[in-house]
Each structure stands twice: as structure tokens, then as C-alpha cells.
Design a protein around this motif. Structure first.
Motif, PDB file in Angstrom:
ATOM      1  N   ARG A   1       0.843  -1.167   0.000  1.00 50.87           N
ATOM      2  CA  ARG A   1       0.000   0.000   0.000  1.00 50.87           C
ATOM      3  C   ARG A   1       0.897   1.241   0.000  1.00 50.87           C
ATOM      4  O   ARG A   1       1.815   1.329   0.811  1.00 50.87           O
ATOM      5  N   GLN A   3       2.416   4.814   0.809  1.00 48.98           N
ATOM      6  CA  GLN A   3       2.381   5.589   2.048  1.00 48.98           C
ATOM      7  C   GLN A   3       1.909   7.013   1.780  1.00 48.98           C
ATOM      8  O   GLN A   3       2.242   7.607   0.759  1.00 48.98           O
ATOM      9  N   ASN A   4       1.144   7.542   2.720  1.00 49.65           N
ATOM     10  CA  ASN A   4       0.629   8.903   2.564  1.00 49.65           C
ATOM     11  C   ASN A   4       1.646   9.928   3.074  1.00 49.65           C
ATOM     12  O   ASN A   4       2.706   9.569   3.592  1.00 49.65           O
ATOM     13  N   VAL A   7       2.671   9.639   6.865  1.00 47.12           N
ATOM     14  CA  VAL A   7       3.502   8.464   7.153  1.00 47.12           C
ATOM     15  C   VAL A   7       4.937   8.726   6.690  1.00 47.12           C
ATOM     16  O   VAL A   7       5.897   8.392   7.397  1.00 47.12           O
ATOM     17  N   LEU A   8       5.094   9.338   5.539  1.00 48.31           N
ATOM     18  CA  LEU A   8       6.432   9.670   5.052  1.00 48.31           C
ATOM     19  C   LEU A   8       7.102  10.716   5.947  1.00 48.31           C
ATOM     20  O   LEU A   8       8.302  10.631   6.227  1.00 48.31           O
ATOM     21  N   ARG A  11       8.232   8.890   9.070  1.00 48.13           N
ATOM     22  CA  ARG A  11       9.430   8.084   8.798  1.00 48.13           C
ATOM     23  C   ARG A  11      10.668   8.971   8.721  1.00 48.13           C
ATOM     24  O   ARG A  11      11.743   8.605   9.200  1.00 48.13           O
ATOM     25  N   SER A  33       5.778   8.782  17.245  1.00 53.64           N
ATOM     26  CA  SER A  33       4.492   9.050  16.592  1.00 53.64           C
ATOM     27  C   SER A  33       3.795  10.262  17.206  1.00 53.64           C
ATOM     28  O   SER A  33       3.247  11.101  16.483  1.00 53.64           O
ATOM     29  N   ALA A  55       4.675  11.904  -1.511  1.00 54.53           N
ATOM     30  CA  ALA A  55       3.677  10.832  -1.450  1.00 54.53           C
ATOM     31  C   ALA A  55       3.147  10.502  -2.847  1.00 54.53           C
ATOM     32  O   ALA A  55       2.919   9.329  -3.168  1.00 54.53           O
ATOM     33  N   LYS A  59       3.436   6.930  -4.629  1.00 51.81           N
ATOM     34  CA  LYS A  59       2.280   6.233  -5.197  1.00 51.81           C
ATOM     35  C   LYS A  59       2.561   5.783  -6.623  1.00 51.81           C
ATOM     36  O   LYS A  59       2.207   4.665  -7.016  1.00 51.81           O
ATOM     37  N   HIS A  62       4.834   2.825  -6.481  1.00 52.26           N
ATOM     38  CA  HIS A  62       4.052   1.670  -6.021  1.00 52.26           C
ATOM     39  C   HIS A  62       3.179   1.128  -7.150  1.00 52.26           C
ATOM     40  O   HIS A  62       3.085  -0.092  -7.356  1.00 52.26           O
TER      41      HIS A  62
END
Length: 74
Positions: A1, A3-4, A7-8, A11, A33, A55, A59, A62
Motif C-alpha cells: 500500500r 504511504q501517505n 507516514v512519510l 518516517r 508518533s 507521497a 504512489k 508503487h
């Protein structure tokens, strides 16, 4: 999936914390977090747009890597 943007961002922050404060602090995922959520809320629109672009690129990568992928939540 793919990452949005948040989330990036999280990270990236996790990598910064690991580099600056060591792996012991970085292993505390709840702390990282919570810190990321607070910092994200205060970030400028430029930073949020930057992570939106990243992102979008993630995508596309991905989609090329997994062309048949369909998100199926359980």
C-alpha cells in the motif's frame, strides 16, 4: 500500500531522531508518533505540500511496482 504524506513525514522524523539521539530513543515508536503528530500540526503549508509531492511520487512507484494491487481492508 502506498504511504501517505504523514507516514512519510513520520518516517523522516524517525530517521532524524535515530541519527541525532540514537537508536534507543528511536525504538520508542509511541513517542516518535506523538512527536510527529504534534510537529505535523505546526508545520508550514510548504512542508506539507513537499510531503504531498513525495507521497505522489511514492504512489507512482508503487503503481509501477504493483500494477495489480487493490487495497482490501480486512
Amino acid at each position: 500500500r502506498p504511504q501517505n504524506n504523514f507516514v512519510l513525514y513520520r518516517r523522516n522524523l524517525h530517521a532524524i531522531i535515530a541519527r541525532e539521539q540514537g537508536s534507543a530513543t528511536a525504538k520508542n515508536f509511541k513517542l516518535v508518533s506523538n512527536l510527529a503528530a504534534k510537529k505535523w500540526a505546526d508545520e508550514s503549508n510548504e512542508i506539507k505540500q513537499l510531503f504531498e509531492i513525495i507521497a505522489d511520487c511514492a504512489k507512482k512507484v508503487h503503481d509501477c511496482t504493483y500494477p495489480e494491487y487493490v487495497y482490501q481492508p480486512r
